[in-house]
Scaffold this active site. Structure first.
Site, PDB file in Angstrom:
ATOM      1  N   GLY A  31     -35.834   3.505 -37.517  1.00 35.60           N
ATOM      2  CA  GLY A  31     -36.810   4.063 -36.568  1.00 35.60           C
ATOM      3  C   GLY A  31     -36.227   4.252 -35.182  1.00 35.60           C
ATOM      4  O   GLY A  31     -36.928   4.023 -34.188  1.00 35.60           O
ATOM      5  N   GLY A  48     -38.114   6.166 -32.377  1.00 34.61           N
ATOM      6  CA  GLY A  48     -39.475   5.743 -32.040  1.00 34.61           C
ATOM      7  C   GLY A  48     -39.528   5.064 -30.678  1.00 34.61           C
ATOM      8  O   GLY A  48     -38.507   4.802 -30.049  1.00 34.61           O
ATOM      9  N   LYS A  49     -40.746   4.768 -30.245  1.00 37.06           N
ATOM     10  CA  LYS A  49     -40.934   4.143 -28.925  1.00 37.06           C
ATOM     11  C   LYS A  49     -40.233   2.782 -28.879  1.00 37.06           C
ATOM     12  O   LYS A  49     -39.582   2.441 -27.908  1.00 37.06           O
ATOM     13  CB  LYS A  49     -42.444   3.994 -28.624  1.00 37.06           C
ATOM     14  N   MET A  50     -40.364   2.015 -29.936  1.00 38.59           N
ATOM     15  CA  MET A  50     -39.724   0.696 -29.981  1.00 38.59           C
ATOM     16  C   MET A  50     -38.257   0.805 -30.393  1.00 38.59           C
ATOM     17  O   MET A  50     -37.389   0.111 -29.866  1.00 38.59           O
ATOM     18  CB  MET A  50     -40.456  -0.201 -30.981  1.00 38.59           C
ATOM     19  N   PRO A  86     -45.254 -10.264 -35.403  1.00 38.06           N
ATOM     20  CA  PRO A  86     -46.240  -9.253 -35.008  1.00 38.06           C
ATOM     21  C   PRO A  86     -46.152  -8.902 -33.531  1.00 38.06           C
ATOM     22  O   PRO A  86     -46.593  -7.832 -33.122  1.00 38.06           O
ATOM     23  CB  PRO A  86     -47.588  -9.911 -35.300  1.00 38.06           C
ATOM     24  N   ASN A  87     -45.614  -9.810 -32.727  1.00 41.36           N
ATOM     25  CA  ASN A  87     -45.427  -9.483 -31.307  1.00 41.36           C
ATOM     26  C   ASN A  87     -44.200 -10.221 -30.774  1.00 41.36           C
ATOM     27  O   ASN A  87     -44.109 -11.440 -30.880  1.00 41.36           O
ATOM     28  CB  ASN A  87     -46.670  -9.857 -30.501  1.00 41.36           C
ATOM     29  N   PHE A  88     -43.248  -9.463 -30.228  1.00 37.66           N
ATOM     30  CA  PHE A  88     -42.000 -10.048 -29.710  1.00 37.66           C
ATOM     31  C   PHE A  88     -42.082 -10.390 -28.224  1.00 37.66           C
ATOM     32  O   PHE A  88     -41.104 -10.879 -27.668  1.00 37.66           O
ATOM     33  CB  PHE A  88     -40.840  -9.061 -29.912  1.00 37.66           C
ATOM     34  N   HIS A 141     -54.763  -0.607 -27.584  1.00 37.10           N
ATOM     35  CA  HIS A 141     -53.441   0.001 -27.772  1.00 37.10           C
ATOM     36  C   HIS A 141     -53.487   1.512 -27.517  1.00 37.10           C
ATOM     37  O   HIS A 141     -54.550   2.126 -27.576  1.00 37.10           O
ATOM     38  CB  HIS A 141     -52.921  -0.252 -29.186  1.00 37.10           C
ATOM     39  N   LYS A 188     -51.100   4.510 -32.498  1.00 40.15           N
ATOM     40  CA  LYS A 188     -50.931   3.341 -33.370  1.00 40.15           C
ATOM     41  C   LYS A 188     -51.575   3.583 -34.735  1.00 40.15           C
ATOM     42  O   LYS A 188     -52.694   4.089 -34.823  1.00 40.15           O
ATOM     43  CB  LYS A 188     -51.542   2.105 -32.696  1.00 40.15           C
ATOM     44  N   GLY A 221     -51.274  -6.116 -35.379  1.00 36.01           N
ATOM     45  CA  GLY A 221     -50.642  -7.300 -35.970  1.00 36.01           C
ATOM     46  C   GLY A 221     -50.881  -8.529 -35.105  1.00 36.01           C
ATOM     47  O   GLY A 221     -51.067  -9.642 -35.615  1.00 36.01           O
TER      48      GLY A 221
HETATM   49  N1  LIG Z   1     -43.637  -6.722 -33.087  1.00 27.94           N
HETATM   50  C1  LIG Z   1     -43.737  -6.168 -31.898  1.00 27.94           C
HETATM   51  O1  LIG Z   1     -43.545  -6.815 -30.854  1.00 27.94           O
HETATM   52  C2  LIG Z   1     -44.084  -4.731 -31.799  1.00 27.94           C
HETATM   53  C3  LIG Z   1     -44.318  -4.034 -32.930  1.00 27.94           C
HETATM   54  N2  LIG Z   1     -44.614  -2.712 -32.903  1.00 27.94           N
HETATM   55  C4  LIG Z   1     -44.725  -2.075 -34.190  1.00 27.94           C
HETATM   56  O2  LIG Z   1     -43.520  -1.360 -34.418  1.00 27.94           O
HETATM   57  C5  LIG Z   1     -43.781  -0.210 -35.216  1.00 27.94           C
HETATM   58  C6  LIG Z   1     -43.213   1.025 -34.502  1.00 27.94           C
HETATM   59  O3  LIG Z   1     -43.948   1.210 -33.319  1.00 27.94           O
HETATM   60  P1  LIG Z   1     -43.627   2.428 -32.320  1.00 27.94           P
HETATM   61  O4  LIG Z   1     -42.197   2.398 -31.964  1.00 27.94           O
HETATM   62  O5  LIG Z   1     -44.644   2.366 -31.266  1.00 27.94           O
HETATM   63  O6  LIG Z   1     -43.928   3.669 -33.260  1.00 27.94           O
HETATM   64  P2  LIG Z   1     -43.273   5.131 -33.227  1.00 27.94           P
HETATM   65  O7  LIG Z   1     -44.181   6.003 -34.024  1.00 27.94           O
HETATM   66  O8  LIG Z   1     -42.970   5.509 -31.827  1.00 27.94           O
HETATM   67  O9  LIG Z   1     -41.889   4.930 -34.015  1.00 27.94           O
HETATM   68  C7  LIG Z   1     -41.782   4.780 -35.368  1.00 27.94           C
HETATM   69  C8  LIG Z   1     -40.549   5.534 -35.797  1.00 27.94           C
HETATM   70  O10 LIG Z   1     -40.292   5.261 -37.163  1.00 27.94           O
HETATM   71  C9  LIG Z   1     -39.872   6.462 -37.758  1.00 27.94           C
HETATM   72  N3  LIG Z   1     -40.020   6.406 -39.200  1.00 27.94           N
HETATM   73  C10 LIG Z   1     -41.118   6.565 -39.945  1.00 27.94           C
HETATM   74  N4  LIG Z   1     -40.810   6.466 -41.251  1.00 27.94           N
HETATM   75  C11 LIG Z   1     -39.481   6.241 -41.320  1.00 27.94           C
HETATM   76  C12 LIG Z   1     -38.574   6.072 -42.381  1.00 27.94           C
HETATM   77  N5  LIG Z   1     -38.963   6.116 -43.665  1.00 27.94           N
HETATM   78  N6  LIG Z   1     -37.273   5.865 -42.091  1.00 27.94           N
HETATM   79  C13 LIG Z   1     -36.854   5.827 -40.831  1.00 27.94           C
HETATM   80  N7  LIG Z   1     -37.657   6.005 -39.773  1.00 27.94           N
HETATM   81  C14 LIG Z   1     -38.966   6.200 -40.017  1.00 27.94           C
HETATM   82  C15 LIG Z   1     -40.751   7.509 -37.110  1.00 27.94           C
HETATM   83  O11 LIG Z   1     -40.205   8.790 -37.327  1.00 27.94           O
HETATM   84  P3  LIG Z   1     -41.154  10.101 -37.220  1.00 27.94           P
HETATM   85  O12 LIG Z   1     -41.356  10.279 -35.746  1.00 27.94           O
HETATM   86  O13 LIG Z   1     -40.319  11.155 -37.855  1.00 27.94           O
HETATM   87  O14 LIG Z   1     -42.416   9.799 -37.935  1.00 27.94           O
HETATM   88  C16 LIG Z   1     -40.695   7.046 -35.669  1.00 27.94           C
HETATM   89  O15 LIG Z   1     -39.581   7.592 -35.006  1.00 27.94           O
HETATM   90  C17 LIG Z   1     -45.282  -0.190 -35.438  1.00 27.94           C
HETATM   91  O16 LIG Z   1     -45.577  -0.803 -36.670  1.00 27.94           O
HETATM   92  C18 LIG Z   1     -45.837  -1.061 -34.312  1.00 27.94           C
HETATM   93  O17 LIG Z   1     -47.056  -1.681 -34.629  1.00 27.94           O
HETATM   94  C19 LIG Z   1     -44.687  -2.029 -31.731  1.00 27.94           C
HETATM   95  C20 LIG Z   1     -44.503  -2.669 -30.549  1.00 27.94           C
HETATM   96  C21 LIG Z   1     -44.183  -4.089 -30.480  1.00 27.94           C
HETATM   97  O1  LIG Z   2     -48.094  -0.633 -32.024  1.00 29.51           O
HETATM   98  C1  LIG Z   2     -47.865  -1.220 -30.952  1.00 29.51           C
HETATM   99  O2  LIG Z   2     -47.654  -0.629 -29.888  1.00 29.51           O
HETATM  100  C2  LIG Z   2     -47.822  -2.683 -30.971  1.00 29.51           C
HETATM  101  N1  LIG Z   2     -47.888  -3.284 -32.122  1.00 29.51           N
HETATM  102  C3  LIG Z   2     -47.854  -4.677 -32.343  1.00 29.51           C
HETATM  103  C4  LIG Z   2     -49.163  -5.126 -32.930  1.00 29.51           C
HETATM  104  O3  LIG Z   2     -49.688  -4.457 -33.837  1.00 29.51           O
HETATM  105  O4  LIG Z   2     -49.665  -6.172 -32.535  1.00 29.51           O
HETATM  106  C5  LIG Z   2     -47.407  -5.452 -31.126  1.00 29.51           C
HETATM  107  C6  LIG Z   2     -47.897  -4.904 -29.827  1.00 29.51           C
HETATM  108  O5  LIG Z   2     -49.247  -5.169 -29.730  1.00 29.51           O
HETATM  109  C7  LIG Z   2     -47.601  -3.423 -29.721  1.00 29.51           C
END
Ligand SMILES: NC(=O)C1=CN([C@@H]2O[C@H](COP(=O)(O)OP(=O)(O)OC[C@H]3O[C@@H](n4cnc5c(N)ncnc54)[C@H](OP(=O)(O)O)[C@@H]3O)[C@@H](O)[C@H]2O)C=CC1
Ligand SMILES: O=C(O)C1=N[C@H](C(=O)O)C[C@H](O)C1
Length: 266
Positions: free
Chosen positions: A10, A13-15, A126-128, A155, A159, A165
């Site tokens: 990913g 993506g944003k993360m 679920p949250n870092f 959020h 999302k 999470g």
């Molecule tokens: N644990 C934590 O602290 C946090 C967790 N999260 C979680 O992280 C995840 C990602 O969040 P976020 O970055 O905001 O989301 P984004 O939608 O910005 O990024 C997700 C990325 O994953 C890509 N993707 C989707 N399917 C695949 C695949 N099969 N192989 C490779 N890449 C793929 C997407 O591509 P495409 O654009 O082509 O769809 C996209 O670029 C979410 O589940 C969110 O809840 C988020 C923030 C903090």
């Molecule tokens: O999707 C997000 O952005 C985030 N996802 C995680 C969650 O589902 O709790 C962590 C954080 O809240 C950001």
């Protein structure tokens, strides 16, 4: 410290893009490859907007985890793909660090068993963000004294999973100290379905999705003549990166699955 070779799933993506920036900053981490949905075989540094890192992009996760020599997979994708990637990593001897949310309890149990069978350190958090981990711990403590509680998570509107999470994990922690019971009037009726939010053993969880938000949660406790609100805000996704780094460093030392960053903090 030995260099830890990391695959990022990913990366655009944003993360994922924040994770690449973090890897670029940390001398003991190196990017081994990325798993993306497009641009198979292209170098990361050739993709506009991604940091100047030398590593190939794979669109086939199985091939990547099979062929690339790596210690850790950081997965920041979607619930369905994150689960598939985590299993593939474990089956190929790569330690998963998973930020992706939205896994079911059955999936978490299956991954826990697989990590144990393979004896591979795995971190699913679920949250870092350190502040969010503290907010969850403080909420568990408060729930011992205030059993009536509602969780409000807010959020950005891209999302995929609801509740978040973090809200799910907060509710799980509170459930460890709170006896299930109905909250609100016993004859309460919703005139608009969903008005009272999701019902987790009587505790209510409300999910808000709006442009402009990043990641925010309030846990509101009510007692006799008083309320207590424990609130956390991530206003930038950098907030998650010290936790991701810690999880990567710990994953290579562990031989089981850890669910929640609190288990890695002092
Ligand atoms: N644990 C934590 O602290 C946090 C967790 N999260 C979680 O992280 C995840 C990602 O969040 P976020 O970055 O905001 O989301 P984004 O939608 O910005 O990024 C997700 C990325 O994953 C890509 N993707 C989707 N399917 C695949 C695949 N099969 N192989 C490779 N890449 C793929 C997407 O591509 P495409 O654009 O082509 O769809 C996209 O670029 C979410 O589940 C969110 O809840 C988020 C923030 C903090
Ligand atoms: O999707 C997000 O952005 C985030 N996802 C995680 C969650 O589902 O709790 C962590 C954080 O809240 C950001």
């Amino acid at each position: 410290m030995e260099t830890i070779k990391v695959i990022v799933a990913g990366p655009r993506g944003k993360m994922g893009s924040e994770a690449l920036n973090m890897i670029q900053r940390e001398q003991h981490l190196s990017l081994a490859a990325c798993i993306d949905r497009e641009n198979d075989g292209i170098n990361v540094k050739d993709i506009h907007g991604l940091p100047d890192l030398d590593a190939l992009i794979y669109t086939d996760a199985e091939a990547c985890l099979n062929e690339v020599e790596a210690d850790v997979l950081i997965d920041l994708t979607t619930p369905d793909n994150g689960y598939i990637h985590t299993k593939l990593a474990l089956n190929n001897g790569v330690r998963p660090v998973v930020g992706t949310t939205g896994f079911t309890q059955e999936q978490l149990q299956e991954l826990t068993s697989l990590a144990e069978e393979k004896q591979l350190g795995t971190v699913i958090a679920p949250n870092f963000a350190i502040g969010a981990v503290l907010m969850m711990q403080f909420s568990k403590w408060a729930a011992k004294h205030f059993p009536d509680v509602e969780i409000i998570e807010k959020h950005h509107d891209q999302k995929l999973d609801a509740p978040s999470g973090t809200a799910v994990k907060t509710a799980e922690l509170i459930k460890e100290v709170r006896n299930p019971h109905h909250q609100g009037h016993k004859d309460e009726k919703e005139t608009l379905p969903g008005a009272r939010g999701a019902d987790e053993e009587g505790m209510r969880i409300h999910s808000m999705r709006l442009p402009g938000l990043v990641a925010h949660q309030e846990v509101v406790f009510g007692g006799l003549g008083e309320t207590l609100t424990i609130k956390h805000d991530s206003i930038h996704r950098e907030s998650f990166m010290s936790g991701v780094k810690l999880a990567v460093e710990k994953a290579v030392e562990l031989d089981t699955l850890v669910y929640g960053l609190e288990h890695l903090l002092d």
